[in-house]
Design a protein around this motif. Structure first.
Motif, PDB file in Angstrom:
ATOM      1  N   TRP A 193     -11.394 -20.566  35.998  1.00 45.78           N
ATOM      2  CA  TRP A 193     -10.215 -20.802  35.161  1.00 45.78           C
ATOM      3  C   TRP A 193      -9.372 -21.925  35.756  1.00 45.78           C
ATOM      4  O   TRP A 193      -8.946 -22.834  35.044  1.00 45.78           O
ATOM      5  CB  TRP A 193      -9.376 -19.538  35.054  1.00 45.78           C
ATOM      6  CG  TRP A 193      -9.874 -18.502  34.101  1.00 45.78           C
ATOM      7  CD1 TRP A 193     -11.168 -18.234  33.768  1.00 45.78           C
ATOM      8  CD2 TRP A 193      -9.082 -17.573  33.372  1.00 45.78           C
ATOM      9  NE1 TRP A 193     -11.218 -17.191  32.886  1.00 45.78           N
ATOM     10  CE2 TRP A 193      -9.962 -16.764  32.626  1.00 45.78           C
ATOM     11  CE3 TRP A 193      -7.721 -17.332  33.291  1.00 45.78           C
ATOM     12  CZ2 TRP A 193      -9.516 -15.742  31.793  1.00 45.78           C
ATOM     13  CZ3 TRP A 193      -7.274 -16.307  32.464  1.00 45.78           C
ATOM     14  CH2 TRP A 193      -8.168 -15.533  31.726  1.00 45.78           C
ATOM     15  N   GLU A 194      -9.105 -21.859  37.065  1.00 46.48           N
ATOM     16  CA  GLU A 194      -8.276 -22.880  37.714  1.00 46.48           C
ATOM     17  C   GLU A 194      -8.923 -24.254  37.624  1.00 46.48           C
ATOM     18  O   GLU A 194      -8.233 -25.249  37.391  1.00 46.48           O
ATOM     19  CB  GLU A 194      -7.992 -22.484  39.164  1.00 46.48           C
ATOM     20  CG  GLU A 194      -7.005 -21.352  39.273  1.00 46.48           C
ATOM     21  CD  GLU A 194      -6.722 -20.911  40.700  1.00 46.48           C
ATOM     22  OE1 GLU A 194      -7.442 -21.347  41.632  1.00 46.48           O
ATOM     23  OE2 GLU A 194      -5.777 -20.122  40.877  1.00 46.48           O
ATOM     24  N   ASP A 195     -10.247 -24.336  37.808  1.00 46.38           N
ATOM     25  CA  ASP A 195     -10.947 -25.614  37.683  1.00 46.38           C
ATOM     26  C   ASP A 195     -10.784 -26.189  36.270  1.00 46.38           C
ATOM     27  O   ASP A 195     -10.514 -27.378  36.104  1.00 46.38           O
ATOM     28  CB  ASP A 195     -12.439 -25.461  38.009  1.00 46.38           C
ATOM     29  CG  ASP A 195     -12.706 -25.200  39.484  1.00 46.38           C
ATOM     30  OD1 ASP A 195     -11.772 -25.363  40.305  1.00 46.38           O
ATOM     31  OD2 ASP A 195     -13.853 -24.807  39.804  1.00 46.38           O
ATOM     32  N   THR A 196     -10.934 -25.334  35.261  1.00 47.87           N
ATOM     33  CA  THR A 196     -10.793 -25.776  33.867  1.00 47.87           C
ATOM     34  C   THR A 196      -9.365 -26.221  33.590  1.00 47.87           C
ATOM     35  O   THR A 196      -9.140 -27.297  33.019  1.00 47.87           O
ATOM     36  CB  THR A 196     -11.196 -24.648  32.897  1.00 47.87           C
ATOM     37  OG1 THR A 196     -12.557 -24.296  33.145  1.00 47.87           O
ATOM     38  CG2 THR A 196     -11.021 -25.067  31.453  1.00 47.87           C
ATOM     39  N   TYR A 197      -8.388 -25.389  33.980  1.00 52.56           N
ATOM     40  CA  TYR A 197      -6.991 -25.743  33.732  1.00 52.56           C
ATOM     41  C   TYR A 197      -6.602 -27.030  34.467  1.00 52.56           C
ATOM     42  O   TYR A 197      -5.902 -27.880  33.912  1.00 52.56           O
ATOM     43  CB  TYR A 197      -6.059 -24.607  34.163  1.00 52.56           C
ATOM     44  CG  TYR A 197      -6.090 -23.391  33.263  1.00 52.56           C
ATOM     45  CD1 TYR A 197      -6.314 -23.495  31.899  1.00 52.56           C
ATOM     46  CD2 TYR A 197      -5.877 -22.120  33.772  1.00 52.56           C
ATOM     47  CE1 TYR A 197      -6.327 -22.379  31.074  1.00 52.56           C
ATOM     48  CE2 TYR A 197      -5.887 -20.995  32.962  1.00 52.56           C
ATOM     49  CZ  TYR A 197      -6.115 -21.134  31.611  1.00 52.56           C
ATOM     50  OH  TYR A 197      -6.117 -20.030  30.803  1.00 52.56           O
ATOM     51  N   SER A 198      -7.058 -27.203  35.703  1.00 51.44           N
ATOM     52  CA  SER A 198      -6.738 -28.411  36.470  1.00 51.44           C
ATOM     53  C   SER A 198      -7.379 -29.648  35.850  1.00 51.44           C
ATOM     54  O   SER A 198      -6.716 -30.672  35.672  1.00 51.44           O
ATOM     55  CB  SER A 198      -7.202 -28.269  37.921  1.00 51.44           C
ATOM     56  OG  SER A 198      -6.449 -27.286  38.569  1.00 51.44           O
TER      57      SER A 198
END
Length: 187
Positions: free
Chosen positions: A86-91
């Motif tokens: 999720w963090e990779d996608t959001y970033s």
């Protein structure tokens, strides 16, 4: 239309209207109500708990600042999801989002241990290709009950629109939640 067809449609509409349990959704047209239906009945405690879990999960989805996700909360609510993904996608998408409103629109009971919640999330949202504005998102959440309570098995974004351009309504015939453009066309 023949009288027989008209009576059949009226009967179907009446039956759809009286099946399941309904309650009005906050912040939407007065005819937009929560529907609880399916193959099994949920007790009030399970219904309340499923709504609470769905809202907490929506906060994980739509309260995003600098690509950060509450890893402990996500693990508790949806053990099959990866906070790092999720963090990779959001970033990478430069996502900034804040959940403003939340409603459960439908609860469909597969059985006493599996349900689907159809939710409406309103968020101030932006990413690399989406200008900052208030958007509505329809999210389906598949939930399962374990000894520890309800958790999210999976989720799916089924619709999104700029709030200023649409209204949230139920289709008169099918009862599904949908967006209708303020000019009247279905989106």
């Amino acid at each position: 239309m023949s009288r027989r067809k008209m009576l059949s449609l009226c009967l179907i509409g009446s039956l759809l209207g009286i099946t399941g349990c309904t309650e009005k959704l906050q912040g939407y047209d007065t005819d937009t109500v929560l529907k609880i239906y399916g193959n099994a009945e949920l007790c009030d405690e399970d219904t309340s708990e499923a709504k609470r879990i769905a809202e907490q999960y929506a906060k994980c989805l739509f309260d995003v600042e600098n690509g950060n996700v509450d890893e402990k909360q996500l693990e508790k609510l949806a053990p099959n999801e990866s906070a790092k993904d999720w963090e990779d996608t959001y970033s990478s998408n430069q996502t900034e989002s804040e959940l403003k409103e939340f409603s459960v629109a439908d609860i469909y009971t597969e059985n006493s241990e599996e349900i689907q919640c159809l939710t409406i999330c309103e968020a101030e949202y932006s990413d690399w290709s989406t200008p900052k504005d208030i958007y509505l998102f329809i999210v389906r959440m598949d939930m399962k009950k374990s000894n520890d309570g309800w958790y999210i098995q999976s989720s799916d974004l089924t619709g999104t629109a700029r709030k200023s351009e649409v209204k949230v309504v139920r289709d008169d015939f099918t009862g599904t939640i949908k967006f209708v453009t303020r000019g009247g066309e279905t989106k």
